[in-house]
Scaffold this motif. Structure first.
Motif, short mmCIF file in Angstrom:
data_model
loop_
_atom_site.label_atom_id
_atom_site.label_comp_id
_atom_site.label_asym_id
_atom_site.label_seq_id
_atom_site.Cartn_x
_atom_site.Cartn_y
_atom_site.Cartn_z
N UNK A 106 0.74 -1.17 0.00
CA UNK A 106 0.06 -0.14 0.09
C UNK A 106 0.85 1.20 0.19
N UNK A 107 1.97 1.30 0.89
CA UNK A 107 2.95 2.26 0.82
C UNK A 107 3.55 2.66 -0.54
N UNK A 108 4.02 1.71 -1.22
CA UNK A 108 4.39 1.65 -2.46
C UNK A 108 3.42 2.40 -3.50
N UNK A 109 2.40 2.11 -3.40
CA UNK A 109 1.11 2.26 -4.40
C UNK A 109 1.30 3.96 -3.95
N UNK A 110 1.16 4.38 -2.68
CA UNK A 110 1.01 5.69 -2.32
C UNK A 110 2.20 6.44 -2.99
N UNK A 131 -4.85 5.75 5.23
CA UNK A 131 -5.13 4.20 5.57
C UNK A 131 -4.25 3.55 6.46
N UNK A 132 -2.97 3.94 6.20
CA UNK A 132 -1.59 3.27 6.96
C UNK A 132 -1.63 3.87 8.37
N UNK A 133 -2.04 5.17 8.42
CA UNK A 133 -1.94 5.77 9.84
C UNK A 133 -2.85 5.89 10.57
N UNK A 134 -3.82 5.55 10.27
CA UNK A 134 -5.26 5.49 10.97
C UNK A 134 -5.42 4.78 12.12
N UNK A 135 -5.49 5.28 13.46
CA UNK A 135 -5.43 4.38 14.85
C UNK A 135 -6.31 3.41 14.70
N UNK A 136 -7.36 3.34 13.82
CA UNK A 136 -8.47 2.43 14.19
C UNK A 136 -8.13 1.42 12.93
N UNK A 175 -10.27 2.01 4.47
CA UNK A 175 -9.66 3.31 3.73
C UNK A 175 -8.72 2.41 2.60
N UNK A 176 -7.94 1.40 3.10
CA UNK A 176 -6.97 0.93 1.96
C UNK A 176 -7.91 0.33 0.72
N UNK A 177 -8.94 -0.53 0.98
CA UNK A 177 -9.85 -1.12 0.17
C UNK A 177 -10.21 -0.03 -0.68
N UNK A 225 -1.52 -2.92 -11.95
CA UNK A 225 -0.98 -4.10 -11.26
C UNK A 225 -0.61 -3.91 -9.80
N UNK A 226 0.26 -2.85 -9.65
CA UNK A 226 0.65 -2.47 -8.16
C UNK A 226 -0.62 -2.21 -7.42
N UNK A 227 -1.51 -1.83 -7.91
CA UNK A 227 -2.79 -1.71 -6.96
C UNK A 227 -3.50 -2.94 -6.86
N UNK A 228 -3.69 -3.84 -7.88
CA UNK A 228 -4.19 -4.78 -7.83
C UNK A 228 -3.75 -5.98 -6.93
N UNK A 229 -2.17 -5.96 -6.69
CA UNK A 229 -1.43 -6.72 -6.20
C UNK A 229 -1.75 -6.34 -4.54
N UNK A 230 -1.71 -5.14 -4.44
CA UNK A 230 -1.97 -4.47 -2.99
C UNK A 230 -2.97 -5.00 -2.29
N UNK A 231 -4.13 -4.85 -3.34
CA UNK A 231 -5.55 -4.94 -3.08
C UNK A 231 -5.57 -6.41 -2.66
N UNK A 232 -5.20 -7.38 -3.21
CA UNK A 232 -5.28 -8.81 -3.03
C UNK A 232 -4.61 -9.14 -1.74
N UNK A 233 -3.45 -8.54 -1.61
CA UNK A 233 -2.70 -8.61 -0.30
C UNK A 233 -3.42 -8.03 0.98
N UNK A 234 -4.07 -7.03 0.69
CA UNK A 234 -4.97 -6.41 2.04
C UNK A 234 -6.03 -7.05 2.12
N UNK A 235 -6.69 -7.78 1.08
CA UNK A 235 -7.91 -8.63 1.40
C UNK A 235 -7.47 -9.95 2.06
N UNK A 236 -6.54 -10.61 1.47
CA UNK A 236 -5.65 -11.91 2.17
C UNK A 236 -5.31 -11.84 3.65
#
Length: 122
Positions: free
Chosen positions: A9-13, A67-72, A79-81, A108-119
């Protein structure tokens, strides 16, 4: 898996911050012209449009960082999704309407990040 998804996610950002810089500040330079396949004349004529487009890429990057820094953690994942899906949709649209390489470079980076966030959150 959570660490891997956060890194992706950070790399996509980071990629979208780079796009922001290219579109907002370097649009008329040879580097940006080569990246986007534009001519010097086209770059001069579309400078304000590109800056606006760059700003939107900045909003995507800001949302991903948020999304990465949110305390919840639960809300952070939501947010990431959301923002990764926004990037993916934009890449699909850009790939269809502008350059097919957008699907690979941004999608491609977004799709890969999305899949890893879901998994990571199953």
């Amino acid at each position: 898996m959570m660490i891997v998804s956060s890194i992706l996610v950070a790399l996509v950002a980071l990629e979208h911050v780079y796009i922001l810089v290219l579109e907002m500040f370097l649009w008329t330079t040879p580097r940006a012209q080569k990246s986007f396949g534009t001519t010097p004349q086209f770059a001069r004529e579309t400078k304000s449009l590109a800056a606006n487009q760059g700003l939107y890429n900045g909003f995507l990057a800001a949302g991903l960082v948020w999304s990465l820094l949110h305390p919840n953690d639960t809300f952070g994942v939501q947010l990431q999704l959301f923002f990764l899906i926004c990037v993916a949709v934009a890449a699909i649209y850009g790939g269809i309407t502008a350059k097919k390489s957008i699907l690979l470079v941004q999608g491609l980076p977004a799709f890969i990040a999305l899949i890893t966030v879901v998994l990571a959150n199953l």
